[in-house]
Design a protein around this motif. Structure first.
Motif, PDB file in Angstrom:
ATOM      1  N   PHE A 230       2.000  -3.499  28.944  1.00 21.03           N
ATOM      2  CA  PHE A 230       1.583  -2.110  29.200  1.00 21.03           C
ATOM      3  C   PHE A 230       1.250  -1.951  30.671  1.00 21.03           C
ATOM      4  O   PHE A 230       0.551  -2.794  31.236  1.00 21.03           O
ATOM      5  CB  PHE A 230       0.291  -1.787  28.427  1.00 21.03           C
ATOM      6  N   TYR A 231       1.688  -0.821  31.243  1.00 22.16           N
ATOM      7  CA  TYR A 231       1.407  -0.578  32.659  1.00 22.16           C
ATOM      8  C   TYR A 231       0.986   0.883  32.872  1.00 22.16           C
ATOM      9  O   TYR A 231       1.696   1.798  32.414  1.00 22.16           O
ATOM     10  CB  TYR A 231       2.671  -0.878  33.494  1.00 22.16           C
ATOM     11  N   PRO A 232      -0.148   1.126  33.569  1.00 23.72           N
ATOM     12  CA  PRO A 232      -0.551   2.507  33.852  1.00 23.72           C
ATOM     13  C   PRO A 232       0.262   3.042  35.022  1.00 23.72           C
ATOM     14  O   PRO A 232       0.055   2.636  36.167  1.00 23.72           O
ATOM     15  CB  PRO A 232      -2.036   2.377  34.208  1.00 23.72           C
ATOM     16  N   GLY A 235       3.126   6.278  40.378  1.00 28.13           N
ATOM     17  CA  GLY A 235       4.466   6.198  40.957  1.00 28.13           C
ATOM     18  C   GLY A 235       5.354   5.247  40.153  1.00 28.13           C
ATOM     19  O   GLY A 235       6.575   5.289  40.256  1.00 28.13           O
ATOM     20  N   GLY A 236       4.733   4.362  39.383  1.00 32.95           N
ATOM     21  CA  GLY A 236       5.489   3.430  38.539  1.00 32.95           C
ATOM     22  C   GLY A 236       5.992   2.198  39.282  1.00 32.95           C
ATOM     23  O   GLY A 236       6.778   1.415  38.733  1.00 32.95           O
ATOM     24  N   VAL A 237       5.514   2.014  40.517  1.00 31.11           N
ATOM     25  CA  VAL A 237       6.064   0.921  41.333  1.00 31.11           C
ATOM     26  C   VAL A 237       5.790  -0.455  40.715  1.00 31.11           C
ATOM     27  O   VAL A 237       6.646  -1.336  40.721  1.00 31.11           O
ATOM     28  CB  VAL A 237       5.465   0.943  42.759  1.00 31.11           C
ATOM     29  N   ASN A 372      -4.647  -4.424  33.841  1.00 35.14           N
ATOM     30  CA  ASN A 372      -5.764  -3.660  34.406  1.00 35.14           C
ATOM     31  C   ASN A 372      -5.602  -3.666  35.916  1.00 35.14           C
ATOM     32  O   ASN A 372      -5.829  -4.681  36.571  1.00 35.14           O
ATOM     33  CB  ASN A 372      -7.115  -4.244  34.030  1.00 35.14           C
ATOM     34  N   THR A 373      -5.230  -2.517  36.458  1.00 34.43           N
ATOM     35  CA  THR A 373      -4.828  -2.456  37.857  1.00 34.43           C
ATOM     36  C   THR A 373      -5.983  -2.495  38.855  1.00 34.43           C
ATOM     37  O   THR A 373      -5.738  -2.651  40.056  1.00 34.43           O
ATOM     38  CB  THR A 373      -3.976  -1.194  38.087  1.00 34.43           C
ATOM     39  N   GLY A 374      -7.225  -2.366  38.381  1.00 35.21           N
ATOM     40  CA  GLY A 374      -8.323  -2.422  39.351  1.00 35.21           C
ATOM     41  C   GLY A 374      -9.682  -2.514  38.685  1.00 35.21           C
ATOM     42  O   GLY A 374      -9.826  -2.335  37.476  1.00 35.21           O
TER      43      GLY A 374
HETATM   44  C1  LIG Z   1      -5.883   1.637  40.039  1.00 32.87           C
HETATM   45  C2  LIG Z   1      -4.480   2.154  40.016  1.00 32.87           C
HETATM   46  N1  LIG Z   1      -3.730   1.936  38.929  1.00 32.87           N
HETATM   47  C3  LIG Z   1      -2.454   2.372  38.835  1.00 32.87           C
HETATM   48  C4  LIG Z   1      -1.880   3.091  39.873  1.00 32.87           C
HETATM   49  C5  LIG Z   1      -0.441   3.531  39.730  1.00 32.87           C
HETATM   50  O1  LIG Z   1       0.374   2.670  40.464  1.00 32.87           O
HETATM   51  P1  LIG Z   1       1.957   2.722  40.477  1.00 32.87           P
HETATM   52  O2  LIG Z   1       2.361   3.486  41.680  1.00 32.87           O
HETATM   53  O3  LIG Z   1       2.420   1.321  40.544  1.00 32.87           O
HETATM   54  O4  LIG Z   1       2.374   3.402  39.230  1.00 32.87           O
HETATM   55  C6  LIG Z   1      -2.616   3.343  41.042  1.00 32.87           C
HETATM   56  C7  LIG Z   1      -2.016   4.094  42.148  1.00 32.87           C
HETATM   57  O5  LIG Z   1      -2.664   4.694  42.976  1.00 32.87           O
HETATM   58  C8  LIG Z   1      -3.950   2.863  41.112  1.00 32.87           C
HETATM   59  O6  LIG Z   1      -4.713   3.061  42.195  1.00 32.87           O
END
Ligand SMILES: Cc1ncc(COP(=O)(O)O)c(C=O)c1O
Length: 394
Positions: A230-232, A235-237, A372-374
Motif C-alpha cells: 500500500f502506498y499513499p 504525485g505517486g512518485v 508509512n511515509t513519515g
Molecule cells: C508524508 C508524505 N506522504 C506521501 C506523499 C506523497 O508522495 P508521492 O509524491 O510519492 O505520491 C507526500 C508528498 O508530499 C508526503 O509528504
C-alpha cells in the motif's frame, strides 16, 4: 559504481543522454533513468550487498551518482503490526517506517539522490514547489551539498516545513494556492534565473532515490515479495519508484517475475488517481477544490499519473480513497494499539486496508506491507489537546 547509461521517455521511449541537465522528454513526459542491466546481472550477484553501508547508497549500481550526499537516509525498519494484522486475519502486516529518515519522511531519499546527481551535473541552484515535506528534505540536502535552494509551498503547508526551510537557510516563500500554483511560479522563476527546476518528475533522479524503498522491502524480506504493498499517493512518485525498482531487480536477475499488487491510497477530498482508475482512464483529470488534512496527498493533477495507473494495471493492483475522519482515527489507533505515531498520509492506509480486506480483495493469510511515509511528529497540529488538565502549582 553506477551503471547509469541514459534517460528514456516514459511514454515514447525516446532516449536522451544522462550526462546533461535534462527535464521532461521532447514529448513532455517524465524521463526515467536506465542502467546497463546486463552488465550488473553478469558482474554483481545480490550476495555482494552483504556488509555494505546501511543507507540507501548500498544499492550503488542502481543509483545515478557515485558521489553520495548523505545524512543517513534509507534502510528504515519493516515493523510488524501484530495486533491489527491478527484482527484482519493476515499472515504478516508490516509497516515500512519512513519516519526514521532524516527530516522525518521518505522525501529524504529523493532529496539525497536528486541533489547528488544535480551536483554531479554542475548545478549550483535548485528550485522546487512542494506540498511541504519535500521542501524540508531538499533544504537539508542542499545545505549539506552547498547548493542554493529556492522553495515555494502552499500557505497551509505544515508549519514545520517552513521552519525547516528557514533553519537550513533556504530562500523560501508561501503562495496563496495549491502545489500546482507553486509549480507555475517555480517554472517561471527557474526559466528566468537559470535554476534547476526539481519539481516532481520534471527531473529524473528524485524517483531514483524513492525507488530504494522497493529495493529495501525485497532485501529485508529475504528476496521474497509480499502479496500487496500500500502506498499513499500524492504525485505517486514513490509508487512508480517501487514498481521501477522491482522491474530492475528482475532485469538484473535478483528476483523473478512475480509482483506484489500495488495499491494507491488517496484522500476523498483529492483523489484524481482513484477517479481515473475507476473510469479505466489512462490519465487523471484536474481535481477541483482539493482538500484534505493529508497535505502530501493534496496533488490535484499528478504529472506521473499515466505511470501510476500503468503500475496499478500491470501489478493487478487498485486505487482507493478514504475520508479525513478515518485518517484521524487511524492516527490515534496506530499510536494507541501499536505505539506508532504516523503521518496522516501513512495513516490513510489503515482504513484503505480495512475496506479492501472487508471486500475480500485482500485474502486471509496474505502478507501486506504499508508504507508509512513519515513521522506524525511533523503534524502536531493534528493532535487534539482538548481535555488535558493544567494542574495548579503544587
Ligand atoms: C508524508 C508524505 N506522504 C506521501 C506523499 C506523497 O508522495 P508521492 O509524491 O510519492 O505520491 C507526500 C508528498 O508530499 C508526503 O509528504
Amino acid at each position: 559504481m553506477t551503471f547509469l547509461t541514459h534517460l528514456e521517455c516514459s511514454e515514447t521511449g525516446e532516449q536522451l543522454p544522462a550526462d546533461q541537465d535534462q527535464h521532461l522528454s521532447g514529448a513532455g513526459f517524465p524521463l526515467l533513468a536506465r542502467y546497463d542491466y546486463a552488465a550488473i546481472r553478469s558482474r554483481v550477484p545480490r550476495r555482494d550487498l552483504t556488509g555494505r553501508r546501511t543507507d540507501l547508497w548500498r544499492f550503488a549500481e542502481l543509483l545515478p551518482s557515485d558521489n553520495p550526499v548523505t545524512l543517513g537516509e534509507g534502510w528504515t525498519p519493516l515493523l510488524r503490526l501484530d495486533r491489527i494484522g491478527a484482527e484482519l486475519g493476515l499472515r504478516d502486516l508490516l509497516v515500512k517506517d519512513e519516519g526514521f529518515n532524516p527530516t522525518g519522511t521518505f522525501k529524504a531519499r529523493g532529496a539525497a539522490v536528486g541533489v547528488a546527481r544535480a551536483r554531479d551535473l554542475g548545478v549550483t541552484n535548485i528550485a522546487m514547489p512542494t506540498a511541504g515535506n519535500a521542501g524540508g528534505a531538499w533544504a537539508a540536502y542542499c545545505a549539506n551539498a552547498g547548493v542554493g535552494f529556492r522553495v515555494i509551498m502552499p500557505a497551509d503547508a505544515p508549519v514545520i516545513n517552513m521552519a525547516e526551510a528557514r533553519v537550513y537557510g533556504s530562500d523560501a516563500a508561501y503562495v496563496d494556492g495549491l502545489i500546482s500554483d507553486a509549480g507555475r511560479i517555480i517554472g517561471a522563476e527557474s526559466a528566468k534565473h537559470g535554476w534547476y527546476d526539481a519539481s516532481t518528475l520534471k527531473e529524473p533522479y528524485r524517483i531514483e532515490g524513492k525507488k530504494t524503498m522497493g529495493l529495501e522491502i525485497v532485501e529485508q524480506l529475504g528476496w521474497e515479495l509480499p502479496d500487496v504493498i500500500f502506498y499513499p499517493a500524492g504525485g505517486g512518485v514513490g509508487l512508480i519508484g517501487i514498481w521501477k525498482a522491482l522491474d530492475e531487480l528482475e532485469e538484473i536477475g535478483w528476483i523473478g517475475s512475480d509482483r506484489p499488487r500495488l495499491v494507491a491510497v488517496q484522500a476523498d477530498g483529492c483523489a484524481p488517481l482513484v477517479r481515473a482508475w475507476n473510469e479505466r482512464a489512462e490519465e487523471s483529470r484536474f481535481w477541483d477544490g482539493a482538500d484534505t488534512i493529508a497535505s502530501g496527498l493534496r496533488v490535484p493533477k499528478p504529472l506521473g499519473d499515466r505511470l501510476v495507473l500503468r503500475a496499478l494495471r500491470e501489478t493487478d493492483g487498485t486505487a482507493i480513497s478514504v475520508s479525513d475522519r478515518s485518517i484521524r482515527e487511524a492516527v490515534s489507533e496506530l499510536a494507541q494499539r501499536e505505539g506508532l505515531f504516523v503521518c496522516p498520509e501513512g495513516a490513510s492506509m489503515l482504513p484503505a486496508l480495512r475496506a479492501l480486506r472487508d471486500g475480500d480483495w485482500i485474502k486471509e493469510g496474505e502478507q501486506v506491507v504499508l508504507l508509512n511515509t513519515g513521522t506524525g511528529l511533523k503534524y502536531p497540529e493534528l493532535v487534539s489537546l482538548d481535555g488535558v488538565e493544567t494542574l495548579p502549582h503544587p
